[in-house]
Write a protein that holds these residues in place. Sequence first.
Motif, mmCIF file in Angstrom:
data_model
loop_
_atom_site.group_PDB
_atom_site.id
_atom_site.type_symbol
_atom_site.label_atom_id
_atom_site.label_comp_id
_atom_site.label_asym_id
_atom_site.label_seq_id
_atom_site.Cartn_x
_atom_site.Cartn_y
_atom_site.Cartn_z
ATOM 1 N N UNK A 138 -0.914 -9.270 18.000
ATOM 2 C CA UNK A 138 -1.162 -8.342 19.102
ATOM 3 C C UNK A 138 -2.280 -8.914 19.971
ATOM 4 N N UNK A 139 -2.041 -8.920 21.275
ATOM 5 C CA UNK A 139 -3.004 -9.446 22.235
ATOM 6 C C UNK A 139 -3.587 -8.286 23.035
ATOM 7 N N UNK A 140 -4.905 -8.268 23.176
ATOM 8 C CA UNK A 140 -5.585 -7.272 24.005
ATOM 9 C C UNK A 140 -5.826 -7.858 25.393
ATOM 10 N N UNK A 141 -5.500 -7.089 26.412
ATOM 11 C CA UNK A 141 -5.723 -7.491 27.803
ATOM 12 C C UNK A 141 -6.714 -6.519 28.426
ATOM 13 N N UNK A 165 2.796 -8.504 20.619
ATOM 14 C CA UNK A 165 2.619 -7.188 21.190
ATOM 15 C C UNK A 165 1.410 -7.209 22.101
ATOM 16 N N UNK A 166 1.297 -6.222 22.990
ATOM 17 C CA UNK A 166 0.211 -6.206 23.972
ATOM 18 C C UNK A 166 -0.355 -4.793 24.111
ATOM 19 N N UNK A 194 9.867 0.184 20.611
ATOM 20 C CA UNK A 194 8.840 1.190 20.899
ATOM 21 C C UNK A 194 7.471 0.786 20.366
ATOM 22 N N UNK A 195 6.479 0.959 21.228
ATOM 23 C CA UNK A 195 5.102 0.651 20.836
ATOM 24 C C UNK A 195 4.679 -0.776 21.098
ATOM 25 N N UNK A 196 5.623 -1.637 21.512
ATOM 26 C CA UNK A 196 5.285 -3.054 21.701
ATOM 27 C C UNK A 196 4.220 -3.245 22.768
ATOM 28 N N UNK A 197 4.280 -2.441 23.826
ATOM 29 C CA UNK A 197 3.302 -2.502 24.916
ATOM 30 C C UNK A 197 2.656 -1.130 25.033
ATOM 31 N N UNK A 198 1.327 -1.108 25.077
ATOM 32 C CA UNK A 198 0.609 0.163 25.158
ATOM 33 C C UNK A 198 -0.547 0.033 26.123
ATOM 34 N N UNK A 199 -0.995 1.186 26.632
ATOM 35 C CA UNK A 199 -2.143 1.229 27.545
ATOM 36 C C UNK A 199 -3.205 2.131 26.947
#
Length: 208
Positions: A138-141, A165-166, A194-199
């Motif tokens: 998982x990568x944090x942006x 994931x992000x 579902x859940x792969x990309x989140x904000x």
Amino acid sequence: RRAGPTAPRSAMVQGVVIEQGCIVDINPATGAVIARVPVSTPSEVDAAVAGACRAQPRWAALPLKERTEAVKAAVRRLQQDQAGLAQLITTEMGKVLREAQAEVDMASNKDQFCDLVAAANEPQTHNNSILVRQPHGVVAVCAPWNFPVDEILLLAIPALIGGNGVVVKPSEVAPLCGEWAVRALADGLGEQHPGLVAVVQGDGTVGS
């Protein structure tokens, strides 16, 4: 009788007011409040990361070409209301409308960029060795404010095509613009993953 000390109701980060658990999102041209955006709690951040962790292995197992095409299609969701997104950029962070429209034009079609990222992820042969890239997980942006949509995509797309994931924290200066971009990715990829990309939303504390 003197009142005892009270906790401060607000703080300011980069000129942005954080008040009662919300980003006070202000139009820099008029001073009007656009929205009060709730700051993500530590448990909400943990849940976003956990969701991306759960979704990531199945996503990473897809062929590189399939991931690339899925990301392209998700990004194209930004084409559904380019005028509305450009207006939001102008309202929220102050970019003149012509420049905001140019940013949305760039952001809403990343096919060529996706192809370049995919090519960089292909196995490479060096003499008698083969270099194979593996995802991190998982990568944090933590996105900047000056290109609040395009910069998120320039950071998230390589991570996704690489099989990660992000979780994105938009700039607190432009939280709604950033969330619009992330939702395009999340909605485009979320039906199958579902859940792969989140904000998540907030200031540097949330980002850290």
